[in-house]
Design an enzyme around this catalytic site. Structure first.
Site, PDB file in Angstrom:
ATOM      1  N   ASN A  30       0.943  -1.045   0.169  1.00 11.53           N
ATOM      2  CA  ASN A  30       0.021   0.208  -0.073  1.00 11.53           C
ATOM      3  C   ASN A  30       1.027   1.132  -0.284  1.00 11.53           C
ATOM      4  OD1 ASN A  30       0.554   0.899   2.898  1.00 11.53           O
ATOM      5  ND2 ASN A  30      -0.500  -1.247   3.126  1.00 11.53           N
ATOM      6  N   GLY A  38      -2.681 -10.115   2.923  1.00 10.09           N
ATOM      7  CA  GLY A  38      -2.401 -10.811   1.367  1.00 10.09           C
ATOM      8  C   GLY A  38      -1.206 -11.131   1.467  1.00 10.09           C
ATOM      9  N   ASP A  40       1.428  -9.024   0.890  1.00  5.92           N
ATOM     10  CA  ASP A  40       2.075  -7.962   1.687  1.00  5.92           C
ATOM     11  C   ASP A  40       2.480  -8.801   3.446  1.00  5.92           C
ATOM     12  OD1 ASP A  40       3.384  -5.648   2.448  1.00  5.92           O
ATOM     13  OD2 ASP A  40       1.706  -4.452   2.469  1.00  5.92           O
ATOM     14  N   GLY A 125      -6.342  -8.785  -5.148  1.00  6.60           N
ATOM     15  CA  GLY A 125      -6.912  -9.445  -3.907  1.00  6.60           C
ATOM     16  C   GLY A 125      -7.666  -8.312  -3.401  1.00  6.60           C
ATOM     17  N   TYR A 127      -7.504  -5.426  -3.515  1.00  7.30           N
ATOM     18  CA  TYR A 127      -7.810  -4.064  -4.191  1.00  7.30           C
ATOM     19  C   TYR A 127      -8.890  -4.477  -5.406  1.00  7.30           C
ATOM     20  CZ  TYR A 127      -4.206  -1.322  -2.080  1.00  7.30           C
ATOM     21  OH  TYR A 127      -3.627  -0.474  -1.229  1.00  7.30           O
TER      22      TYR A 127
HETATM   23  N1  AR6 Z   1       2.231 -15.489  -2.537  1.00  7.50           N
HETATM   24  C1  AR6 Z   1       1.693 -15.229  -3.646  1.00  7.50           C
HETATM   25  N2  AR6 Z   1       0.486 -14.561  -3.800  1.00  7.50           N
HETATM   26  C2  AR6 Z   1      -0.329 -14.316  -2.791  1.00  7.50           C
HETATM   27  C3  AR6 Z   1       0.293 -14.781  -1.323  1.00  7.50           C
HETATM   28  C4  AR6 Z   1       1.478 -15.446  -1.464  1.00  7.50           C
HETATM   29  N3  AR6 Z   1       2.140 -15.830  -0.195  1.00  7.50           N
HETATM   30  N4  AR6 Z   1      -0.831 -14.149  -0.541  1.00  7.50           N
HETATM   31  C5  AR6 Z   1      -1.783 -13.594  -1.226  1.00  7.50           C
HETATM   32  N5  AR6 Z   1      -1.472 -13.752  -2.522  1.00  7.50           N
HETATM   33  P1  AR6 Z   1      -3.445  -8.887  -2.108  1.00  7.50           P
HETATM   34  P2  AR6 Z   1      -3.743  -6.183  -3.691  1.00  7.50           P
HETATM   35  C6  AR6 Z   1      -2.221 -13.131  -3.711  1.00  7.50           C
HETATM   36  O1  AR6 Z   1      -4.825  -8.615  -1.522  1.00  7.50           O
HETATM   37  O2  AR6 Z   1      -5.063  -6.792  -4.156  1.00  7.50           O
HETATM   38  C7  AR6 Z   1      -2.586  -5.681   1.392  1.00  7.50           C
HETATM   39  O3  AR6 Z   1      -3.205  -5.564   2.505  1.00  7.50           O
HETATM   40  C8  AR6 Z   1      -3.616 -13.023  -3.489  1.00  7.50           C
HETATM   41  O4  AR6 Z   1      -4.428 -14.460  -3.661  1.00  7.50           O
HETATM   42  O5  AR6 Z   1      -2.137  -9.267  -1.653  1.00  7.50           O
HETATM   43  O6  AR6 Z   1      -2.804  -5.788  -4.421  1.00  7.50           O
HETATM   44  C9  AR6 Z   1      -1.556  -4.346   1.123  1.00  7.50           C
HETATM   45  O7  AR6 Z   1      -1.212  -3.838   2.200  1.00  7.50           O
HETATM   46  C10 AR6 Z   1      -3.955 -12.423  -4.835  1.00  7.50           C
HETATM   47  O8  AR6 Z   1      -4.161 -13.025  -5.917  1.00  7.50           O
HETATM   48  O9  AR6 Z   1      -2.960  -7.437  -2.765  1.00  7.50           O
HETATM   49  C11 AR6 Z   1      -2.341  -3.223   0.561  1.00  7.50           C
HETATM   50  O10 AR6 Z   1      -3.200  -2.604   1.409  1.00  7.50           O
HETATM   51  C12 AR6 Z   1      -2.769 -11.358  -4.727  1.00  7.50           C
HETATM   52  O11 AR6 Z   1      -1.783 -11.976  -4.037  1.00  7.50           O
HETATM   53  C13 AR6 Z   1      -3.443  -4.460  -0.394  1.00  7.50           C
HETATM   54  O12 AR6 Z   1      -3.522  -5.717   0.266  1.00  7.50           O
HETATM   55  C14 AR6 Z   1      -2.959 -10.053  -4.531  1.00  7.50           C
HETATM   56  O13 AR6 Z   1      -3.703  -9.871  -3.336  1.00  7.50           O
HETATM   57  C15 AR6 Z   1      -3.002  -4.559  -1.860  1.00  7.50           C
HETATM   58  O14 AR6 Z   1      -4.073  -5.208  -2.500  1.00  7.50           O
END
Ligand code: AR6
Length: 176
Positions: A30, A38, A40, A125, A127
């Site tokens: 973020n 997620g 992060d 995820g 977002y």
């Molecule tokens: N390895 C690979 N992919 C993953 C993992 C992992 N260990 N864990 C989750 N994913 P998101 P965004 C996938 O929500 O949408 C955070 O709170 C997940 O299934 O992680 O960009 C940040 O601080 C999805 O397909 O990221 C921001 O506030 C993808 O990673 C916000 O979320 C992205 O999901 C960013 O949201």
């Protein structure tokens, strides 16, 4: 699934990006670089506190941009933190910003002379970006970059869960 782009490899795998041994892994962060859920949360949990300390010193990152830190206890050497757009229906410049997260991350990797980079499915995820649209943008952007820049040997997308992997694979088959 793997394809060759000139002398570079573009690879799709299903898995957990925190386990990757590429030179850098990309974090879907973020704009405050404050950690979160997620991918992060998983990266900071697995990498330990040194990553968030470096993020605090950097202070923040605008949407569409990227910054780099070391990788603490992770197998990768660096974490590239990029901030994807929140999906708001697709008419608010989200595609341009999502494209930019990939380009800026790869430019940072090139500037550090890194050879391999792993991306998650940025913005799909919390977002809310539809995975098929995000996959199309992510894949076409990386392919275009690799066509122009021979320095990066491997870009992998490490996709969390079978469904996300299948959607990326389907998009990649359509494009190549
Ligand atoms: N390895 C690979 N992919 C993953 C993992 C992992 N260990 N864990 C989750 N994913 P998101 P965004 C996938 O929500 O949408 C955070 O709170 C997940 O299934 O992680 O960009 C940040 O601080 C999805 O397909 O990221 C921001 O506030 C993808 O990673 C916000 O979320 C992205 O999901 C960013 O949201």
């Amino acid at each position: 699934m793997e394809v060759k782009i000139n002398n570079s490899t573009l690879s799709l795998v299903e898995g957990d990006i925190t386990k990757e041994e590429t030179d850098a892994i990309v974090n879907a962060a973020n704009s405050r670089l404050a950690g979160g859920g997620g991918v992060d949360g998983a990266i900071h949990h697995a990498g330990g506190p040194s990553i968030i300390e470096e993020c605090r010193k950097i202070g923040g990152c605008p949407t569409g941009q990227a910054v780099i830190t070391t990788a603490g206890n992770l197998r990768a050497k660096y974490v590239i933190h990029t901030v994807g757009p929140v999906y708001q229906g697709g008419t608010k410049g989200e595609a341009t910003l999502l494209r930019s997260t990939h380009v800026e991350s790869l430019k940072l990797a090139s500037s550090k002379k890194l050879k391999s980079v792993a991306f998650p499915a940025i913005s799909t995820g919390v977002y809310g970006y539809p995975v098929d649209e995000a996959a199309h943008i992510a894949l076409t952007t990386v392919i275009d970059y690799l066509k122009e820049h021979a320095d990066i040997e491997l870009v992998s997308f490490v996709l969390f869960g079978r469904k996300t992997y299948e959607i990326f694979a389907e998009e990649l088959r359509k494009i190549t």
